[in-house]
Design a protein around this motif. Structure first.
Motif, PDB file in Angstrom:
ATOM      1  N   GLN A  37       0.835  -1.205   0.000  1.00 37.07           N
ATOM      2  CA  GLN A  37       0.000   0.000   0.000  1.00 37.07           C
ATOM      3  C   GLN A  37       0.868   1.253   0.000  1.00 37.07           C
ATOM      4  O   GLN A  37       0.571   2.216  -0.710  1.00 37.07           O
ATOM      5  CB  GLN A  37      -0.956   0.016   1.191  1.00 37.07           C
ATOM      6  CG  GLN A  37      -1.856   1.244   1.161  1.00 37.07           C
ATOM      7  CD  GLN A  37      -2.978   1.208   2.172  1.00 37.07           C
ATOM      8  OE1 GLN A  37      -3.410   0.139   2.585  1.00 37.07           O
ATOM      9  NE2 GLN A  37      -3.439   2.372   2.577  1.00 37.07           N
ATOM     10  N   GLU A  41       0.654   4.105  -2.793  1.00 33.23           N
ATOM     11  CA  GLU A  41       0.360   5.495  -2.429  1.00 33.23           C
ATOM     12  C   GLU A  41       1.429   6.449  -2.954  1.00 33.23           C
ATOM     13  O   GLU A  41       1.112   7.494  -3.542  1.00 33.23           O
ATOM     14  CB  GLU A  41       0.231   5.634  -0.914  1.00 33.23           C
ATOM     15  CG  GLU A  41      -1.024   5.008  -0.346  1.00 33.23           C
ATOM     16  CD  GLU A  41      -1.053   5.003   1.173  1.00 33.23           C
ATOM     17  OE1 GLU A  41      -0.055   5.395   1.824  1.00 33.23           O
ATOM     18  OE2 GLU A  41      -2.096   4.596   1.726  1.00 33.23           O
ATOM     19  N   ASP A  50      -5.071   9.733  -7.648  1.00 31.54           N
ATOM     20  CA  ASP A  50      -5.621   9.177  -6.417  1.00 31.54           C
ATOM     21  C   ASP A  50      -5.680   7.658  -6.578  1.00 31.54           C
ATOM     22  O   ASP A  50      -6.500   7.149  -7.350  1.00 31.54           O
ATOM     23  CB  ASP A  50      -7.013   9.740  -6.162  1.00 31.54           C
ATOM     24  CG  ASP A  50      -7.676   9.187  -4.907  1.00 31.54           C
ATOM     25  OD1 ASP A  50      -7.060   8.352  -4.205  1.00 31.54           O
ATOM     26  OD2 ASP A  50      -8.816   9.587  -4.631  1.00 31.54           O
ATOM     27  N   TRP A  51      -4.845   6.953  -5.855  1.00 35.93           N
ATOM     28  CA  TRP A  51      -4.743   5.499  -6.030  1.00 35.93           C
ATOM     29  C   TRP A  51      -6.065   4.791  -5.769  1.00 35.93           C
ATOM     30  O   TRP A  51      -6.351   3.750  -6.358  1.00 35.93           O
ATOM     31  CB  TRP A  51      -3.629   4.920  -5.166  1.00 35.93           C
ATOM     32  CG  TRP A  51      -3.897   4.902  -3.685  1.00 35.93           C
ATOM     33  CD1 TRP A  51      -3.644   5.903  -2.796  1.00 35.93           C
ATOM     34  CD2 TRP A  51      -4.465   3.839  -2.935  1.00 35.93           C
ATOM     35  NE1 TRP A  51      -4.024   5.536  -1.537  1.00 35.93           N
ATOM     36  CE2 TRP A  51      -4.533   4.268  -1.583  1.00 35.93           C
ATOM     37  CE3 TRP A  51      -4.934   2.561  -3.243  1.00 35.93           C
ATOM     38  CZ2 TRP A  51      -5.047   3.469  -0.569  1.00 35.93           C
ATOM     39  CZ3 TRP A  51      -5.440   1.764  -2.227  1.00 35.93           C
ATOM     40  CH2 TRP A  51      -5.496   2.227  -0.910  1.00 35.93           C
ATOM     41  N   LYS A  52      -6.888   5.359  -4.903  1.00 32.76           N
ATOM     42  CA  LYS A  52      -8.161   4.716  -4.544  1.00 32.76           C
ATOM     43  C   LYS A  52      -9.130   4.647  -5.725  1.00 32.76           C
ATOM     44  O   LYS A  52     -10.044   3.829  -5.730  1.00 32.76           O
ATOM     45  CB  LYS A  52      -8.806   5.432  -3.357  1.00 32.76           C
ATOM     46  CG  LYS A  52      -8.000   5.270  -2.080  1.00 32.76           C
ATOM     47  CD  LYS A  52      -8.606   6.042  -0.939  1.00 32.76           C
ATOM     48  CE  LYS A  52      -7.718   5.937   0.290  1.00 32.76           C
ATOM     49  NZ  LYS A  52      -8.190   6.755   1.387  1.00 32.76           N
ATOM     50  N   LYS A  53      -8.919   5.480  -6.733  1.00 37.60           N
ATOM     51  CA  LYS A  53      -9.758   5.458  -7.925  1.00 37.60           C
ATOM     52  C   LYS A  53      -9.342   4.353  -8.901  1.00 37.60           C
ATOM     53  O   LYS A  53     -10.101   4.020  -9.807  1.00 37.60           O
ATOM     54  CB  LYS A  53      -9.693   6.806  -8.653  1.00 37.60           C
ATOM     55  CG  LYS A  53     -10.345   7.944  -7.900  1.00 37.60           C
ATOM     56  CD  LYS A  53     -10.259   9.218  -8.717  1.00 37.60           C
ATOM     57  CE  LYS A  53     -10.926  10.375  -7.978  1.00 37.60           C
ATOM     58  NZ  LYS A  53     -10.832  11.626  -8.762  1.00 37.60           N
ATOM     59  N   TYR A  54      -8.154   3.800  -8.730  1.00 39.85           N
ATOM     60  CA  TYR A  54      -7.598   2.861  -9.705  1.00 39.85           C
ATOM     61  C   TYR A  54      -7.299   1.468  -9.147  1.00 39.85           C
ATOM     62  O   TYR A  54      -7.123   0.529  -9.906  1.00 39.85           O
ATOM     63  CB  TYR A  54      -6.300   3.425 -10.292  1.00 39.85           C
ATOM     64  CG  TYR A  54      -6.496   4.728 -11.017  1.00 39.85           C
ATOM     65  CD1 TYR A  54      -6.827   4.749 -12.359  1.00 39.85           C
ATOM     66  CD2 TYR A  54      -6.355   5.939 -10.341  1.00 39.85           C
ATOM     67  CE1 TYR A  54      -7.009   5.951 -13.033  1.00 39.85           C
ATOM     68  CE2 TYR A  54      -6.543   7.148 -11.006  1.00 39.85           C
ATOM     69  CZ  TYR A  54      -6.867   7.147 -12.344  1.00 39.85           C
ATOM     70  OH  TYR A  54      -7.054   8.335 -13.004  1.00 39.85           O
ATOM     71  N   LYS A  56      -8.141  -1.767  -6.556  1.00 39.29           N
ATOM     72  CA  LYS A  56      -9.114  -2.473  -5.718  1.00 39.29           C
ATOM     73  C   LYS A  56      -8.348  -3.462  -4.856  1.00 39.29           C
ATOM     74  O   LYS A  56      -7.482  -4.187  -5.340  1.00 39.29           O
ATOM     75  CB  LYS A  56     -10.114  -3.245  -6.571  1.00 39.29           C
ATOM     76  CG  LYS A  56     -11.108  -2.378  -7.273  1.00 39.29           C
ATOM     77  CD  LYS A  56     -12.131  -3.239  -7.987  1.00 39.29           C
ATOM     78  CE  LYS A  56     -13.124  -2.368  -8.717  1.00 39.29           C
ATOM     79  NZ  LYS A  56     -14.130  -3.168  -9.417  1.00 39.29           N
ATOM     80  N   GLU A  57      -8.675  -3.466  -3.585  1.00 42.00           N
ATOM     81  CA  GLU A  57      -8.058  -4.407  -2.647  1.00 42.00           C
ATOM     82  C   GLU A  57      -8.881  -5.681  -2.601  1.00 42.00           C
ATOM     83  O   GLU A  57     -10.104  -5.636  -2.514  1.00 42.00           O
ATOM     84  CB  GLU A  57      -8.022  -3.795  -1.246  1.00 42.00           C
ATOM     85  CG  GLU A  57      -6.652  -3.593  -0.715  1.00 42.00           C
ATOM     86  CD  GLU A  57      -6.683  -3.036   0.693  1.00 42.00           C
ATOM     87  OE1 GLU A  57      -5.996  -3.622   1.540  1.00 42.00           O
ATOM     88  OE2 GLU A  57      -7.386  -2.047   0.926  1.00 42.00           O
TER      89      GLU A  57
END
Length: 105
Positions: A37, A41, A50-54, A56-57
């Motif tokens: 992570q 980041e 923004d990594w959260k847009k690309y 998936k965990e």
């Protein structure tokens, strides 16, 4: 979390080991632990994304107990003077620069 290292630094360590008069066993490591992570980041931040847009965990992929893997390279450092030239963040920027993705860092 694992011990991440920059490949050219590890090649330098191997070269230094090869120059020693007596063979011995060494651990080549940065002695720092970082998560995937953190890698994601820093990488996405360097790219202005923004990594959260690309990303998936999928926690289902991690079915084994988590084990921290960090090497102790004190023997290598004391016998050869080796030190990593790049810390974790610098390593990521160097990798991105090599791909032409960023021009600063």
């Amino acid at each position: 979390e694992i011990d991440w290292g920059f490949a050219p630094d590890y090649v330098d360590a191997l070269y230094r080991i090869g120059q020693l008069a007596q063979p011995d066993d060494f651990i080549v490591a940065t002695q720092e632990k970082h998560s995937v992570q953190e890698f994601v980041e820093i990488t996405f931040d360097a790219l202005g994304l923004d990594w959260k847009k690309y990303v998936k965990e999928n926690k289902g992929l991690l079915v084994k107990p988590h084990k921290v893997c960090v090497g102790n390279s004190l023997k290598l450092r004391s016998r050869t003077g080796w030190q990593p030239s790049a810390n974790f963040k610098q390593m990521i920027y160097l990798l991105l620069q090599g791909e032409g993705a960023v021009t600063h860092g």
